[in-house]
Design a protein around this motif. Sequence first.
Motif, PDB file in Angstrom:
ATOM      1  N   ALA A 221       0.818  -1.220   0.000  1.00 48.49           N
ATOM      2  CA  ALA A 221       0.000   0.000   0.000  1.00 48.49           C
ATOM      3  C   ALA A 221       0.845   1.261   0.000  1.00 48.49           C
ATOM      4  O   ALA A 221       0.575   2.204  -0.754  1.00 48.49           O
ATOM      5  CB  ALA A 221      -0.933  -0.003   1.213  1.00 48.49           C
ATOM      6  N   VAL A 222       1.877   1.292   0.844  1.00 51.63           N
ATOM      7  CA  VAL A 222       2.693   2.502   0.935  1.00 51.63           C
ATOM      8  C   VAL A 222       3.451   2.743  -0.362  1.00 51.63           C
ATOM      9  O   VAL A 222       3.479   3.872  -0.884  1.00 51.63           O
ATOM     10  CB  VAL A 222       3.662   2.408   2.127  1.00 51.63           C
ATOM     11  N   ALA A 223       4.066   1.711  -0.910  1.00 56.46           N
ATOM     12  CA  ALA A 223       4.868   1.865  -2.125  1.00 56.46           C
ATOM     13  C   ALA A 223       4.001   2.177  -3.338  1.00 56.46           C
ATOM     14  O   ALA A 223       4.319   3.072  -4.130  1.00 56.46           O
ATOM     15  CB  ALA A 223       5.687   0.596  -2.367  1.00 56.46           C
ATOM     16  N   HIS A 224       2.913   1.438  -3.504  1.00 55.69           N
ATOM     17  CA  HIS A 224       2.028   1.711  -4.646  1.00 55.69           C
ATOM     18  C   HIS A 224       1.405   3.100  -4.537  1.00 55.69           C
ATOM     19  O   HIS A 224       1.278   3.817  -5.535  1.00 55.69           O
ATOM     20  CB  HIS A 224       0.930   0.652  -4.731  1.00 55.69           C
TER      21      HIS A 224
ATOM     22  N   ALA B 225       3.495  13.617   4.371  1.00 54.40           N
ATOM     23  CA  ALA B 225       3.729  13.822   5.801  1.00 54.40           C
ATOM     24  C   ALA B 225       2.649  13.133   6.625  1.00 54.40           C
ATOM     25  O   ALA B 225       2.945  12.499   7.659  1.00 54.40           O
ATOM     26  CB  ALA B 225       3.772  15.318   6.116  1.00 54.40           C
ATOM     27  N   ALA B 226       1.409  13.224   6.183  1.00 58.29           N
ATOM     28  CA  ALA B 226       0.319  12.577   6.906  1.00 58.29           C
ATOM     29  C   ALA B 226       0.510  11.064   6.933  1.00 58.29           C
ATOM     30  O   ALA B 226       0.298  10.414   7.970  1.00 58.29           O
ATOM     31  CB  ALA B 226      -1.022  12.931   6.261  1.00 58.29           C
ATOM     32  N   ARG B 227       0.925  10.489   5.807  1.00 57.75           N
ATOM     33  CA  ARG B 227       1.161   9.042   5.757  1.00 57.75           C
ATOM     34  C   ARG B 227       2.284   8.645   6.722  1.00 57.75           C
ATOM     35  O   ARG B 227       2.203   7.614   7.411  1.00 57.75           O
ATOM     36  CB  ARG B 227       1.519   8.647   4.327  1.00 57.75           C
ATOM     37  N   LEU B 228       3.322   9.445   6.790  1.00 55.79           N
ATOM     38  CA  LEU B 228       4.462   9.127   7.649  1.00 55.79           C
ATOM     39  C   LEU B 228       4.127   9.235   9.127  1.00 55.79           C
ATOM     40  O   LEU B 228       4.738   8.534   9.953  1.00 55.79           O
ATOM     41  CB  LEU B 228       5.629  10.052   7.315  1.00 55.79           C
ATOM     42  N   MET B 229       3.199  10.081   9.496  1.00 58.87           N
ATOM     43  CA  MET B 229       2.947  10.335  10.908  1.00 58.87           C
ATOM     44  C   MET B 229       1.863   9.458  11.517  1.00 58.87           C
ATOM     45  O   MET B 229       1.646   9.491  12.725  1.00 58.87           O
ATOM     46  CB  MET B 229       2.592  11.811  11.116  1.00 58.87           C
ATOM     47  N   VAL B 230       1.177   8.668  10.706  1.00 55.94           N
ATOM     48  CA  VAL B 230       0.117   7.820  11.251  1.00 55.94           C
ATOM     49  C   VAL B 230       0.730   6.693  12.073  1.00 55.94           C
ATOM     50  O   VAL B 230       1.585   5.952  11.580  1.00 55.94           O
ATOM     51  CB  VAL B 230      -0.752   7.236  10.117  1.00 55.94           C
ATOM     52  N   PRO B 231       0.333   6.524  13.338  1.00 62.30           N
ATOM     53  CA  PRO B 231       0.876   5.428  14.152  1.00 62.30           C
ATOM     54  C   PRO B 231       0.579   4.064  13.536  1.00 62.30           C
ATOM     55  O   PRO B 231      -0.502   3.833  12.981  1.00 62.30           O
ATOM     56  CB  PRO B 231       0.154   5.598  15.491  1.00 62.30           C
ATOM     57  N   THR B 232       1.541   3.182  13.588  1.00 63.46           N
ATOM     58  CA  THR B 232       1.386   1.821  13.071  1.00 63.46           C
ATOM     59  C   THR B 232       2.341   0.914  13.822  1.00 63.46           C
ATOM     60  O   THR B 232       3.359   1.367  14.357  1.00 63.46           O
ATOM     61  CB  THR B 232       1.683   1.758  11.558  1.00 63.46           C
ATOM     62  N   ASP B 233       2.022  -0.364  13.849  1.00 62.89           N
ATOM     63  CA  ASP B 233       2.923  -1.354  14.433  1.00 62.89           C
ATOM     64  C   ASP B 233       3.785  -2.021  13.373  1.00 62.89           C
ATOM     65  O   ASP B 233       4.615  -2.869  13.700  1.00 62.89           O
ATOM     66  CB  ASP B 233       2.116  -2.435  15.167  1.00 62.89           C
ATOM     67  N   HIS B 234       3.574  -1.640  12.122  1.00 69.52           N
ATOM     68  CA  HIS B 234       4.277  -2.301  11.019  1.00 69.52           C
ATOM     69  C   HIS B 234       5.517  -1.517  10.605  1.00 69.52           C
ATOM     70  O   HIS B 234       5.434  -0.347  10.230  1.00 69.52           O
ATOM     71  CB  HIS B 234       3.349  -2.458   9.812  1.00 69.52           C
ATOM     72  N   VAL B 235       6.658  -2.161  10.665  1.00 67.41           N
ATOM     73  CA  VAL B 235       7.898  -1.563  10.185  1.00 67.41           C
ATOM     74  C   VAL B 235       8.033  -1.868   8.692  1.00 67.41           C
ATOM     75  O   VAL B 235       7.910  -3.030   8.274  1.00 67.41           O
ATOM     76  CB  VAL B 235       9.118  -2.124  10.942  1.00 67.41           C
ATOM     77  N   TYR B 236       8.256  -0.841   7.891  1.00 65.60           N
ATOM     78  CA  TYR B 236       8.442  -1.064   6.453  1.00 65.60           C
ATOM     79  C   TYR B 236       9.540  -2.102   6.236  1.00 65.60           C
ATOM     80  O   TYR B 236      10.648  -1.959   6.761  1.00 65.60           O
ATOM     81  CB  TYR B 236       8.843   0.230   5.754  1.00 65.60           C
TER      82      TYR B 236
ATOM     83  N   ASP C  81      10.069   2.590   2.378  1.00 61.33           N
ATOM     84  CA  ASP C  81      10.676   3.882   2.697  1.00 61.33           C
ATOM     85  C   ASP C  81      11.423   4.449   1.499  1.00 61.33           C
ATOM     86  O   ASP C  81      11.391   5.656   1.238  1.00 61.33           O
ATOM     87  CB  ASP C  81      11.605   3.768   3.910  1.00 61.33           C
ATOM     88  N   ASP C  82      12.060   3.574   0.730  1.00 60.33           N
ATOM     89  CA  ASP C  82      12.765   4.002  -0.477  1.00 60.33           C
ATOM     90  C   ASP C  82      11.787   4.570  -1.511  1.00 60.33           C
ATOM     91  O   ASP C  82      12.003   5.652  -2.067  1.00 60.33           O
ATOM     92  CB  ASP C  82      13.527   2.806  -1.066  1.00 60.33           C
TER      93      ASP C  82
ATOM     94  N   ARG D  83      13.764   6.616   8.522  1.00 61.96           N
ATOM     95  CA  ARG D  83      14.456   6.022   7.370  1.00 61.96           C
ATOM     96  C   ARG D  83      14.049   6.671   6.060  1.00 61.96           C
ATOM     97  O   ARG D  83      14.872   6.838   5.158  1.00 61.96           O
ATOM     98  CB  ARG D  83      14.217   4.510   7.343  1.00 61.96           C
ATOM     99  N   THR D  84      12.781   7.060   5.961  1.00 61.57           N
ATOM    100  CA  THR D  84      12.321   7.744   4.750  1.00 61.57           C
ATOM    101  C   THR D  84      13.004   9.098   4.596  1.00 61.57           C
ATOM    102  O   THR D  84      13.483   9.451   3.509  1.00 61.57           O
ATOM    103  CB  THR D  84      10.797   7.924   4.785  1.00 61.57           C
ATOM    104  N   LEU D  85      13.081   9.865   5.674  1.00 65.35           N
ATOM    105  CA  LEU D  85      13.682  11.198   5.597  1.00 65.35           C
ATOM    106  C   LEU D  85      15.191  11.129   5.393  1.00 65.35           C
ATOM    107  O   LEU D  85      15.769  12.000   4.742  1.00 65.35           O
ATOM    108  CB  LEU D  85      13.350  11.998   6.854  1.00 65.35           C
ATOM    109  N   ARG D  86      15.841  10.118   5.941  1.00 63.98           N
ATOM    110  CA  ARG D  86      17.281   9.983   5.720  1.00 63.98           C
ATOM    111  C   ARG D  86      17.594   9.732   4.246  1.00 63.98           C
ATOM    112  O   ARG D  86      18.544  10.302   3.701  1.00 63.98           O
ATOM    113  CB  ARG D  86      17.835   8.850   6.588  1.00 63.98           C
ATOM    114  N   LEU D  87      16.797   8.881   3.608  1.00 62.40           N
ATOM    115  CA  LEU D  87      17.007   8.663   2.178  1.00 62.40           C
ATOM    116  C   LEU D  87      16.660   9.919   1.393  1.00 62.40           C
ATOM    117  O   LEU D  87      17.347  10.268   0.418  1.00 62.40           O
ATOM    118  CB  LEU D  87      16.173   7.488   1.678  1.00 62.40           C
ATOM    119  N   LEU D  88      15.623  10.611   1.805  1.00 59.34           N
ATOM    120  CA  LEU D  88      15.257  11.843   1.115  1.00 59.34           C
ATOM    121  C   LEU D  88      16.395  12.862   1.184  1.00 59.34           C
ATOM    122  O   LEU D  88      16.625  13.604   0.218  1.00 59.34           O
ATOM    123  CB  LEU D  88      13.981  12.426   1.720  1.00 59.34           C
ATOM    124  N   TYR D  89      17.105  12.897   2.283  1.00 63.61           N
ATOM    125  CA  TYR D  89      18.249  13.807   2.399  1.00 63.61           C
ATOM    126  C   TYR D  89      19.298  13.467   1.335  1.00 63.61           C
ATOM    127  O   TYR D  89      19.865  14.361   0.693  1.00 63.61           O
ATOM    128  CB  TYR D  89      18.866  13.717   3.794  1.00 63.61           C
TER     129      TYR D  89
END
Length: 263
Positions: free
Chosen positions: A126-129, A153-164, A169-170, A219-225
Amino acid sequence: MTDWKSVEAADCAVPADRHMDDLVRELSRALADPDPQVRDGAPYTVLATWIARGTIAASRRLELGDEMAARFTDPRVEARTFAPLVLDMLVEAGDFKPGWVDAFERWYPVERDLRGHDERLGWLHAVAHGADLLAGFGCHPRVAPVRMLDLAAARLMVPTDHVYDQLEDDRLARSIARVLTRTDLSERDAVRWLDPIADRFGAARISTPVPAHLSNCLRTLRLLYILADRGVRPAGELPAQPLHHRDAVKSALAAALDRIVRR
């Protein structure tokens, strides 16, 4: 039932004995099929090829887009998560409706099933697509780029128990970077979407294990940097495109990340 593998093997030639409307309806159903061999197999390739080639009439493509936008509320996760892939095909081919953006915006930050791959259902992603479509809309001249940055930003801030765990994140970082290549972005708009993330980082009391949503965001923001520093390639081996307001984006990313490092 059409033998889509044979159609694919014949360079996606349209079966002579079938009406295109019927074929598109069948392909639409296939792209929501719970069997990954159907959903992510020959039907996907044929539909992508027909859209890219303009084989499907423009009016029927718009109807297909409406079907995909409605599919964001489908109870089946595999139907929801393949809808953005089809919409991205359509947008890349030049098709567009504002309602598609609205439907995507309602779905993307609230999707709770973030699994990349399931043994029975195959790829869900879902996140990648969604990230692919976020880039498609974010680079479209009829969509304000800041709207897609806020959505990321909204997608990144939603609490979840799932680690990408399948490079989501890429994909999301690269999509955000593509939106940030828009030359009509003001410097303020290029960085403002990071403000709520920085505030969340500053307020976070980090324990171990690190909460999944914070790990995903970091991890998403580090790659974005890195992409802000080096540029982003839209596809294949094309030259990397620089991010507009590159230095401001890098500075804002570093400042946001530093809010969490100091704790």
